[in-house]
Design a protein around this motif. Structure first.
Motif: not given
Ligand code: GCW
Length: 693
Positions: A150-153, A203-207, A239-246
């Motif tokens: 659950w690491d943040n950059v 990386n963290n699941v909270n992206v 871990s990816v952000n589901f809204a990454a395309p936007v």
């Protein structure tokens, strides 16, 4: 010889009559028979002719396919440990070990298998070179044995560098960038291989915003980590952000059924595999605690997961889709909403709709990593979905790596739980894909407890949790006490003046450490939250007691204590109906006040303080007794540790001594707050007249 066998040899000390180099490069057959120059042969079955000794010692095993022939993902589950004799494949990550005619042999189909075999020898120590050993076949029960960081950059303003991390900063990221020096990442790969872990999410699941870029602009960073971990058989996931395309400006929507969105994920994923050919896949926390997801577009979790699965499928990647979905904006006055029910209610209607490279990642309990929860009913309710169970190695709710809390006994209970009753398969079988007519397994996932702390895990003894996680993922039926002894032997032999697993000549160190750690999770449970009711921690950081801290919040984590009683009624008869999410016999056992196991009583029932437990104690007296006992146990462990000065190196000894002082302080705080709270609510005095503030 090394090259020929794809492995290495340990040369015997040459005797006076032996030419030191004799036979070293002679090829198959030589040096392997009695009197030959080797006492250790590590060999790949796929690398050409094998020395004679391997053929004889290991007769019965079929050679592996040429590298690359095996499936990249998918079930590969066989006996956890078998013996030679059949026409059996060793398997991608498996190995066979034997000692025959004075030669120790490790044989594997792949380099990773050979590495695991080498670590097996390390665990055996000198024993590996002693008496003859019949061939033993080892292979992991679960194909995927993953740690989620659950690491943040970027350093997050509230959560810091590592969300719920108690071991310093991230070993990958520092202040918004990949660390310059990745030496430690390489060492981490070796550590993971020694534990048996074969995948990490970096990386963290909270992206958050910066981390969303790892998929595209900052992919090079992920590739650099993958390069360091690859030699140790560890694959990297993201871990990816589901809204990454936007978010990344690629499309106007993230609707999973939109053609442009599908094309975006396909193109981005193809670029990921160009950079990291053995990339593992995506981990997604969607429509959970504020993270974006398919619900915004009127789509469901299967639509969302399948979108990413479709993009990953051509490359053999998987999606870990988390089942941790619930209403975190609940009205505490609303007694009909039950957070424990949420994952099951969301996901079971979708069983059968997920692509076969989707893995539903389910927390082991229905709420959130509390020290005592029943096993999540979702695990048994998705026969047509690959399921992974998520454990929390980082000690968010179990002492935050300031308290000694060896978690393997709890995990082992979870893995051994048989949702369909004693004759049916267990949780370990579900995650290994070993259930008749069930889906392939999704493996075991742990939230990592590692950071840039010199001891890796902050508390030096918390390393045992990392080790046990890997060992249980490999062989879920292992005895947690035996894993603990194994860890003690590997970690402290030199300090004890011994070089074997006894922890020193007289075994004192091992005995003391075992005593301190073996039931430390039971101790933690005793001085914290009683009978499975959960939470009662300080909101936000979750450390230390606050009995009503979450009672009137939107998080759905209540205990409902009043002057008469305590606990959550989750029965079908009068409560939220959660007991009905289990198959029989558990649906009946948990429903019944008389049959419900004591340790889960308040998870399933609201009872008066005078309710009598199976051991004859009342609930209120049980609360007092366990809280006094838990603190006494911490005090005993603290003194036991103090006696180990000199047997353990000074620095870790001092670190643990300081942490024990904090653990004792905190345990006393728990005892006093919980006991005072329930004395004041109930008005029932302690039968033994002890002081309650
Ligand atoms: O237990 C909770 C934690 C959150 C975490 C969340 C989750 C990463 O308090 O910090 O977020 O679970 O599992 O997604």
């Amino acid at each position: 010889a090394c090259a020929r066998y794809g492995g290495s040899v340990r040369r015997r000390a040459a005797g006076p009559d032996e030419a030191p180099e004799a036979g070293a490069d002679d090829g198959a057959g030589d040096g392997a028979d009695e009197g030959g120059p080797y006492d250790l042969v590590l060999a790949l079955t796929t690398a050409g002719p094998l020395p004679a000794v391997t053929e004889t010692a290991l007769a019965g095993f079929r050679r592996g396919p040429a590298p690359g022939d095996g499936p990249a993902v998918g079930p590969d589950i066989g006996p956890v440990i078998g013996t030679a004799g059949g026409d059996e494949r060793i398997g991608d990550e498996g190995y066979v070990v034997a000692r025959h005619e004075g030669v120790t042999v490790v044989l594997a189909d792949s380099a990773t298998g050979l590495l695991y075999g080498l670590f097996h020898l390390v665990r055996l120590g000198e024993e590996a070179f002693g008496a003859a050993r019949p061939a033993e076949h080892h292979r992991p029960a679960a194909r995927l044995r993953m740690l989620d960081h659950w690491d943040n950059v970027d350093v997050h303003p509230v959560m810091g560098q590592v969300e719920r991390g108690y071991a310093g900063g991230s070993i990958f990221w520092r202040d918004g960038a990949l660390r310059d020096d990745l030496t430690r990442v390489r060492a981490y790969g070796r550590l993971l291989a020694a534990c048996g872990v074969n995948a990490v999410t970096v990386n963290n699941v909270n992206v958050h915003a910066t981390e969303t870029l790892l998929l595209t602009d900052r992919l090079r960073d992920v590739a650099a980590i993958a390069d360091r971990l690859r030699p140790y058989g560890v694959r990297v996931h993201l871990s990816v952000n589901f809204a990454a395309p936007v978010a990344l400006g690629g499309t106007a929507t993230a609707d999973p059924l939109d053609e442009d969105v599908r094309a975006w994920w396909a193109a981005v994923t193809a670029r990921v595999y160009e950079a990291i050919p053995d990339f593992g896949g995506y981990v997604v926390k969607a429509d959970s605690e504020g993270q974006p997801g398919p619900h915004a577009y009127g789509r469901d979790h299967a639509d969302g997961a399948n979108l990413l699965a479709e993009a990953l499928a051509p490359f053999g990647g998987v999606v870990h889709w988390r089942a941790f979905v619930y209403n975190h904006r609940q009205d505490w006055r609303d007694r009909s909403t039950d957070r424990a029910r949420a994952a099951y209610d969301h996901f079971t209607p979708l069983d059968g709709r997920f692509r076969d490279n989707v893995i539903l990642q389910v927390k082991h309990g229905p709420i959130d990593f509390q020290v005592r929860e029943p096993v999540s009913p979702v695990i048994a309710a998705m026969p047509r979905t690959r399921v992974a169970v998520e454990l929390q190695v980082t000690q968010e709710y179990t002492g935050q790596q300031r308290h000694v809390c060896y978690l393997a006994p709890m995990w082992s209970e979870v893995l051994g739980f048989r949702p369909w009753g004693p004759a049916g398969p267990g949780v370990a079988h579900v995650v290994a894909g070993d259930v008749a007519d069930g889906a392939a397994g999704g493996g075991l996932v742990g939230v990592s407890n590692v950071g840039d702390d010199p001891y890796w895990t902050g508390h030096p003894l918390a390393q045992a949790n990392l080790y046990a996680f890997g060992r249980l993922a490999w062989a879920p039926s292992s005895d947690p006490a035996a894993i603990l002894d194994e860890w003690i032997g590997l970690t402290f032999p030199a300090a004890a003046g011994g070089n074997d697993a006894t922890g020193g000549d007289d075994g004192r160190l091992r005995e003391a450490l075992h005593e301190i750690m073996d039931d430390s999770c039971g101790t933690y449970e005793r001085y914290t939250v009683p009978l499975g009711v959960g939470f009662m921690v300080r909101p936000g950081h979750h450390y230390g007691p606050d009995v009503d801290g979450y009672e009137y919040t939107p998080w759905g984590t209540y205990h409902f204590a009043d002057r008469d009683g305590v606990g959550v009624d989750r029965t079908r008869a009068t409560g939220t109906g959660f007991t009905g999410q289990y198959p029989p016999p558990w649906s009946e056992v948990y429903e019944s006040l008389a049959r419900c196991p004591d340790e889960l009583l308040l998870f399933f029932h609201h009872v008066p303080y005078g309710h009598v437990l199976h051991d004859g104690t009342t609930v209120i007296q049980h609360i007092y007794d366990t809280h006094f006992a838990g603190v006494e146990e911490v005090e005993r462990a603290r003194l036991r540790w103090a006696e180990l000065a000199g047997l353990v190196p000074d620095a870790p000894h001092a670190r643990v001594r300081e942490l024990f002082a904090e653990q004792l302080r905190c345990a006393e705080e728990w005892r006093d707050q919980v006991n005072a709270y329930f004395l004041r609510k109930s008005g029932v005095p302690d039968a033994r007249g002890r002081r309650i503030p």
